[in-house]
Design a protein around this motif. Structure first.
Motif, PDB file in Angstrom:
ATOM      1  N   PHE A 167       0.853  -1.192   0.000  1.00  0.00           N
ATOM      2  CA  PHE A 167       0.000   0.000   0.000  1.00  0.00           C
ATOM      3  C   PHE A 167       0.882   1.232   0.000  1.00  0.00           C
ATOM      4  N   GLY A 168       0.370   2.304  -0.583  1.00  0.00           N
ATOM      5  CA  GLY A 168       1.048   3.583  -0.490  1.00  0.00           C
ATOM      6  C   GLY A 168       0.595   4.311   0.762  1.00  0.00           C
ATOM      7  N   ALA A 169       1.103   5.525   0.935  1.00  0.00           N
ATOM      8  CA  ALA A 169       0.666   6.354   2.050  1.00  0.00           C
ATOM      9  C   ALA A 169      -0.815   6.673   1.886  1.00  0.00           C
ATOM     10  N   GLU A 170      -1.543   6.686   2.997  1.00  0.00           N
ATOM     11  CA  GLU A 170      -2.982   6.948   2.924  1.00  0.00           C
ATOM     12  C   GLU A 170      -3.241   8.328   2.331  1.00  0.00           C
ATOM     13  N   VAL A 171      -4.231   8.391   1.454  1.00  0.00           N
ATOM     14  CA  VAL A 171      -4.641   9.637   0.823  1.00  0.00           C
ATOM     15  C   VAL A 171      -5.930  10.095   1.508  1.00  0.00           C
ATOM     16  N   PRO A 172      -5.952  11.309   2.065  1.00  0.00           N
ATOM     17  CA  PRO A 172      -7.173  11.783   2.722  1.00  0.00           C
ATOM     18  C   PRO A 172      -8.341  11.861   1.740  1.00  0.00           C
ATOM     19  N   VAL A 173      -9.454  11.281   2.146  1.00  0.00           N
ATOM     20  CA  VAL A 173     -10.681  11.286   1.337  1.00  0.00           C
ATOM     21  C   VAL A 173     -11.807  11.711   2.276  1.00  0.00           C
ATOM     22  N   PRO A 174     -12.745  12.554   1.825  1.00  0.00           N
ATOM     23  CA  PRO A 174     -13.825  12.988   2.712  1.00  0.00           C
ATOM     24  C   PRO A 174     -14.560  11.800   3.343  1.00  0.00           C
ATOM     25  N   ALA A 175     -14.929  11.949   4.610  1.00  0.00           N
ATOM     26  CA  ALA A 175     -15.595  10.873   5.346  1.00  0.00           C
ATOM     27  C   ALA A 175     -16.923  10.477   4.720  1.00  0.00           C
ATOM     28  N   ASP A 176     -17.549  11.391   3.986  1.00  0.00           N
ATOM     29  CA  ASP A 176     -18.837  11.078   3.367  1.00  0.00           C
ATOM     30  C   ASP A 176     -18.685  10.657   1.898  1.00  0.00           C
ATOM     31  N   ALA A 177     -17.452  10.428   1.466  1.00  0.00           N
ATOM     32  CA  ALA A 177     -17.209   9.974   0.089  1.00  0.00           C
ATOM     33  C   ALA A 177     -17.730   8.552  -0.075  1.00  0.00           C
ATOM     34  N   PRO A 178     -18.000   8.131  -1.301  1.00  0.00           N
ATOM     35  CA  PRO A 178     -18.419   6.738  -1.519  1.00  0.00           C
ATOM     36  C   PRO A 178     -17.371   5.775  -0.954  1.00  0.00           C
ATOM     37  N   LEU A 179     -17.828   4.613  -0.531  1.00  0.00           N
ATOM     38  CA  LEU A 179     -16.928   3.638   0.086  1.00  0.00           C
ATOM     39  C   LEU A 179     -15.784   3.257  -0.854  1.00  0.00           C
ATOM     40  N   GLN A 180     -16.043   3.165  -2.150  1.00  0.00           N
ATOM     41  CA  GLN A 180     -14.967   2.848  -3.087  1.00  0.00           C
ATOM     42  C   GLN A 180     -13.849   3.885  -2.990  1.00  0.00           C
ATOM     43  N   LEU A 183     -11.934   3.434   0.278  1.00  0.00           N
ATOM     44  CA  LEU A 183     -11.043   2.276   0.176  1.00  0.00           C
ATOM     45  C   LEU A 183      -9.793   2.638  -0.612  1.00  0.00           C
ATOM     46  N   LEU A 184      -9.973   3.295  -1.737  1.00  0.00           N
ATOM     47  CA  LEU A 184      -8.835   3.677  -2.563  1.00  0.00           C
ATOM     48  C   LEU A 184      -7.892   4.596  -1.795  1.00  0.00           C
ATOM     49  N   GLY A 185      -8.442   5.558  -1.071  1.00  0.00           N
ATOM     50  CA  GLY A 185      -7.610   6.447  -0.272  1.00  0.00           C
ATOM     51  C   GLY A 185      -6.841   5.689   0.799  1.00  0.00           C
ATOM     52  N   LEU A 186      -7.500   4.728   1.416  1.00  0.00           N
ATOM     53  CA  LEU A 186      -6.874   3.951   2.479  1.00  0.00           C
ATOM     54  C   LEU A 186      -5.650   3.184   1.976  1.00  0.00           C
ATOM     55  N   ILE A 187      -5.724   2.686   0.747  1.00  0.00           N
ATOM     56  CA  ILE A 187      -4.601   1.897   0.217  1.00  0.00           C
ATOM     57  C   ILE A 187      -3.585   2.750  -0.546  1.00  0.00           C
TER      58      ILE A 187
END
Length: 195
Positions: A167-180, A183-187
């Protein structure tokens, strides 16, 4: 065993469809993985199929540089053969995350990779990037349950071998963003950035 085999079969069919839909001039397009082109994404997936087959199982007749679709089809057939054989699927081996059966290892590594790298390939080549919602939920549950110390190892380049970054460094994604997107931000993918 059938559940794992069927999940792999479905995901592999979708990944194969994406390979078949890549325009000939798009193979050198940059993927969301910083070091990889679209062709490199397929090369990685095929190589990981070989890893799942153990020592001596890592090479197939066709090389991705020559024919990405055929190379993946050969790798897919070899892994599906293992999953469809209860004796082979049940063989245990030591893995970086502990002792697993062949089918568990395939499920946790290459089967999941087909979904995530399917997104990479779609993004790189202008295809539909929508992941199966059930796969997204399953991957979200499994990824968010990884202990912090293991997640740190997953994010450390080379922790699982030279040149391997899970995985790369986590990318911040809004908490209300779609789960996909979450997930992408997390990885370590940025779903908002188009290449």
């Amino acid at each position: 065993m059938e559940e794992i085999a069927d999940r792999y079969r479905r995901r592999a069919a979708e990944f194969e469809r994406k390979i078949a839909a890549v325009p000939p001039d798009a193979w050198s397009n940059q993927s969301p993985c910083a070091q990889w082109t679209a062709r490199d994404v397929v090369d990685h997936v095929v190589a990981m199929h070989g890893v799942m087959l153990g020592p001596g199982g890592g090479s197939f007749g066709t090389q991705v540089r020559d024919d990405p679709l055929r190379a993946f089809q050969e790798a897919r057939a070899a892994v599906q053969e293992v999953l469809d054989n209860p004796e082979l699927a049940g063989q245990e081996a030591d893995t970086p995350t502990g002792k697993l059966t062949a089918e568990q290892h395939i499920d946790q590594v290459v089967s999941d990779d087909l979904v995530l790298h399917g997104w990479d390939l779609a993004r790189a080549t202008g295809q539909d990037e929508t992941m199966d919602p059930d796969d997204v939920e399953r991957l979200w549950r499994s990824t968010t349950s990884i202990p912090a110390e293991m997640m740190e190892r997953y994010r450390t380049p080379g922790a699982f071998g030279p040149g391997i970054e899970v995985f790369g460094a986590e990318v911040p994604v809004p908490a209300d963003a779609p789960l996909q997107d979450r997930l992408l931000g997390l990885i370590g993918r940025d779903p908002s950035v188009r290449r």
